[in-house]
Structure formats: structure tokens, C-alpha cells
Scaffold this motif. Structure first.
Motif, PDB file in Angstrom:
ATOM      1  N   HIS A  77       0.834  -1.207   0.000  1.00 55.53           N
ATOM      2  CA  HIS A  77       0.000   0.000   0.000  1.00 55.53           C
ATOM      3  C   HIS A  77       0.867   1.255   0.000  1.00 55.53           C
ATOM      4  N   PHE A  78       1.942   1.229   0.787  1.00 54.36           N
ATOM      5  CA  PHE A  78       2.828   2.380   0.835  1.00 54.36           C
ATOM      6  C   PHE A  78       3.551   2.570  -0.499  1.00 54.36           C
ATOM      7  N   ILE A  79       3.911   1.462  -1.130  1.00 53.19           N
ATOM      8  CA  ILE A  79       4.556   1.540  -2.448  1.00 53.19           C
ATOM      9  C   ILE A  79       3.595   2.130  -3.470  1.00 53.19           C
ATOM     10  N   LYS A  80       2.338   1.707  -3.420  1.00 50.13           N
ATOM     11  CA  LYS A  80       1.347   2.247  -4.355  1.00 50.13           C
ATOM     12  C   LYS A  80       1.191   3.755  -4.166  1.00 50.13           C
ATOM     13  N   GLU A  81       1.178   4.205  -2.912  1.00 54.51           N
ATOM     14  CA  GLU A  81       1.063   5.643  -2.668  1.00 54.51           C
ATOM     15  C   GLU A  81       2.289   6.391  -3.189  1.00 54.51           C
ATOM     16  N   ALA A  82       3.460   5.765  -3.065  1.00 50.93           N
ATOM     17  CA  ALA A  82       4.674   6.388  -3.600  1.00 50.93           C
ATOM     18  C   ALA A  82       4.590   6.489  -5.124  1.00 50.93           C
ATOM     19  N   ALA A  88       1.952  11.975  -9.976  1.00 53.50           N
ATOM     20  CA  ALA A  88       1.478  13.359  -9.858  1.00 53.50           C
ATOM     21  C   ALA A  88       2.596  14.332 -10.206  1.00 53.50           C
ATOM     22  N   LEU A  89       3.813  13.997  -9.848  1.00 53.64           N
ATOM     23  CA  LEU A  89       4.953  14.856 -10.165  1.00 53.64           C
ATOM     24  C   LEU A  89       5.228  14.886 -11.660  1.00 53.64           C
ATOM     25  N   ARG A  90       5.082  13.755 -12.315  1.00 56.55           N
ATOM     26  CA  ARG A  90       5.290  13.721 -13.769  1.00 56.55           C
ATOM     27  C   ARG A  90       4.263  14.615 -14.464  1.00 56.55           C
ATOM     28  N   ALA A  91       3.027  14.591 -13.962  1.00 52.73           N
ATOM     29  CA  ALA A  91       1.979  15.416 -14.555  1.00 52.73           C
ATOM     30  C   ALA A  91       2.203  16.891 -14.257  1.00 52.73           C
ATOM     31  N   HIS A 152       0.458  14.878  -1.472  1.00 54.71           N
ATOM     32  CA  HIS A 152       1.314  13.699  -1.675  1.00 54.71           C
ATOM     33  C   HIS A 152       2.551  13.768  -0.778  1.00 54.71           C
ATOM     34  N   ILE A 153       3.089  14.963  -0.596  1.00 50.85           N
ATOM     35  CA  ILE A 153       4.245  15.133   0.292  1.00 50.85           C
ATOM     36  C   ILE A 153       3.857  14.767   1.721  1.00 50.85           C
ATOM     37  N   ASP A 154       2.707  15.296   2.174  1.00 50.62           N
ATOM     38  CA  ASP A 154       2.245  14.992   3.532  1.00 50.62           C
ATOM     39  C   ASP A 154       2.000  13.493   3.699  1.00 50.62           C
ATOM     40  N   ILE A 193      12.660  16.592  -7.924  1.00 47.10           N
ATOM     41  CA  ILE A 193      11.672  15.980  -7.037  1.00 47.10           C
ATOM     42  C   ILE A 193      11.215  14.641  -7.617  1.00 47.10           C
ATOM     43  N   SER A 194      11.103  14.577  -8.933  1.00 49.23           N
ATOM     44  CA  SER A 194      10.694  13.324  -9.571  1.00 49.23           C
ATOM     45  C   SER A 194      11.687  12.207  -9.280  1.00 49.23           C
ATOM     46  N   GLU A 195      12.986  12.519  -9.363  1.00 45.42           N
ATOM     47  CA  GLU A 195      14.003  11.520  -9.044  1.00 45.42           C
ATOM     48  C   GLU A 195      13.927  11.107  -7.580  1.00 45.42           C
ATOM     49  N   LEU A 196      13.665  12.079  -6.707  1.00 44.84           N
ATOM     50  CA  LEU A 196      13.535  11.784  -5.277  1.00 44.84           C
ATOM     51  C   LEU A 196      12.452  10.749  -5.036  1.00 44.84           C
ATOM     52  N   PHE A 197      11.275  10.949  -5.636  1.00 49.90           N
ATOM     53  CA  PHE A 197      10.182  10.016  -5.399  1.00 49.90           C
ATOM     54  C   PHE A 197      10.401   8.681  -6.111  1.00 49.90           C
ATOM     55  N   GLN A 198      11.164   8.690  -7.217  1.00 50.15           N
ATOM     56  CA  GLN A 198      11.503   7.429  -7.860  1.00 50.15           C
ATOM     57  C   GLN A 198      12.423   6.603  -6.958  1.00 50.15           C
ATOM     58  N   VAL A 199      13.362   7.278  -6.299  1.00 50.78           N
ATOM     59  CA  VAL A 199      14.229   6.594  -5.333  1.00 50.78           C
ATOM     60  C   VAL A 199      13.391   6.058  -4.174  1.00 50.78           C
ATOM     61  N   HIS A 200      12.440   6.866  -3.727  1.00 54.58           N
ATOM     62  CA  HIS A 200      11.547   6.434  -2.647  1.00 54.58           C
ATOM     63  C   HIS A 200      10.865   5.123  -3.007  1.00 54.58           C
TER      64      HIS A 200
END
Length: 223
Positions: A77-82, A88-91, A152-154, A193-200
Motif C-alpha cells: 500500500h505504501f509503495i502504491k502511494e509512492a 502526480a509529479l510527472r503530470a 502527496h508530500i504529507d 523531485i521526480s528523481e527523489l520520489f523514484q528513489v523512494h
């Protein structure tokens, strides 16, 4: 249990899954500060039930600790949210850009090296990565982002706190700050930021999943 009634926040469909119908779900200090944001995001979705499952505690007056959470579907579930945050960042594109560099954990896994590590070493690598990701994502709160991205950040910050809670339930050693001032070889820099969330995403799918899947408490009594 006689005298127990479901709390208003506990739907009846969840209560039968709990050992006590009046189970209280306690969000630790840093999550509690954002509980209203979290509840708004989870309202009407299956993730509200997930949050309750992750933060399950026993009835008031009992001192039992958080039960081990071995079900990897919680992590899924956490992965799906990531994934949702990264999409959302790509958009968002240029409107969500930043000139800041972020320190993030390496996500590649050398399985020979990983399997040669003991649980304390694996835990330190994962906990260090989670700590660094939390620092990087939390730094975005001070930036002027769109309402959608801010949500999404929160959510990501709250999910990291819940992942720490899962690790705690499995008796995984806590994060220990490094004593030396040298640069951590398991860290890298990203510039968007996109790279950050991809790493996440990749860190959760890789090292965090490996640690949870092999947590000793989840394999007790299994031959």
C-alpha cells in the motif's frame, strides 16, 4: 470483551478483525501533528483501514506492545502511494521543479553482500535510508507547491512514519546516526523531485521489502 464498544473511528467491518472491539490506534507524536491531513486523505479509501491496521494497539489499560506486522501487503500500500506521488509529479512538470539537490539512499542491491550482512547491519542500512528519505521529502514542505503535490508530500511523510512503526513492531533495530563525519557510501545525490520520489519507490520495493520479508520475528516457529 464485555463492556467494549467500537470507537467512532473504528468501522464495524474492521472491528471483527481486532482482538478487542474498542482497540485504540495511537499515532506517534510526529504523525499525530498531521492526523487531520492523514484522515482527510484516507477517508473513503481502503488506506484508512490500512492505517488503523498498521497502528493497532490493544484496549486501554493494557500494556501489550504493538503486534508484529508481517503482512507485506501493508508495504505494498505504501509503495502504491509512492507511485501515485511520482505520477502526480510527472503530470506537474515544470510547476513542481526545484533547484535543490537531495541526498537519497542508493537503491541497488548486491544480494551476495546483503545476505552476508547480519540483521543489525541490514536494519542500519534500511533505517539510514528511511531517515534520509524523510529528511529530503520533509524539506519540500517549505517550498511553494500545488495543493495536490502538497497532499502527496504529507502522505509520504506520514507513510514513512508508519513504516518506522512497522519496523518497530518487528523489533528491527532503530536508526543510529553515524559517528564519523565522512560521506556515506550508500548515499547519492539527485537533482529533481521526480528523481527523489523514484528513489523512494525503489527503496521501498528493494531494501525495505527484503528486510521486512526476512524479519526474524515473522519466521519464529517456521521450519
Amino acid at each position: 470483551m464485555t463492556g467494549c464498544v467500537c470507537a467512532p473511528a473504528c468501522p464495524c467491518l474492521l472491528c471483527h478483525q481486532l482482538s478487542c472491539p474498542c482497540a485504540i490506534f495511537v499515532i506517534f507524536n510526529h504523525v499525530f501533528e498531521k492526523c487531520q491531513v492523514v484522515l482527510r486523505m484516507f477517508h473513503g479509501s481502503g488506506l484508512f483501514a490500512l492505517l488503523l491496521m498498521v497502528l493497532e494497539w490493544t484496549c486501554p489499560g493494557l500494556s501489550s506492545p504493538l503486534r508484529p506486522i508481517c503482512d507485506l501487503r501493508v508495504l505494498d500500500h505504501f509503495i502504491k502511494e509512492a507511485w501515485d506521488a511520482e505520477a502526480a509529479l510527472r503530470a506537474c512538470k515544470d510547476a513542481c521543479s526545484t533547484a535543490t539537490n537531495f541526498t537519497v539512499p542508493l537503491t541497488r542491491v548486491d544480494f551476495d553482500v546483503w545476505e552476508a550482512m547480519n540483521i543489525e547491519e541490514q536494519a542500519q542500512e534500511v533505517q539510514s535510508g528511511i531517515h534520509v528519505l524523510n529528511e529530503a521529502i520533509s524539506s519540500l514542505q517549505a517550498s511553494n507547491q500545488t495543493d495536490v503535490l502538497q497532499s502527496h508530500i504529507d502522505a509520504s511523510i506520514s507513510n514513512i512514519a508508519s513504516i518506522r512503526q512497522v519496523l518497530r513492531s518487528l523489533s528491527i533495530p532503530e536508526y543510529v546516526p553515524p559517528t564519523s563525519g565522512g560521506e556515506d557510501k550508500e548515499m547519492q545525490k539527485v537533482s529533481s523531485i521526480s528523481e527523489l520520489f523514484q528513489v523512494h519507490i525503489n527503496f521501498l520495493r528493494g531494501k525495505v521489502r527484503l528486510l521486512l520479508a526476512n524479519a526474524p520475528v515473522c519466521h519464529q516457529g517456521v521450519s
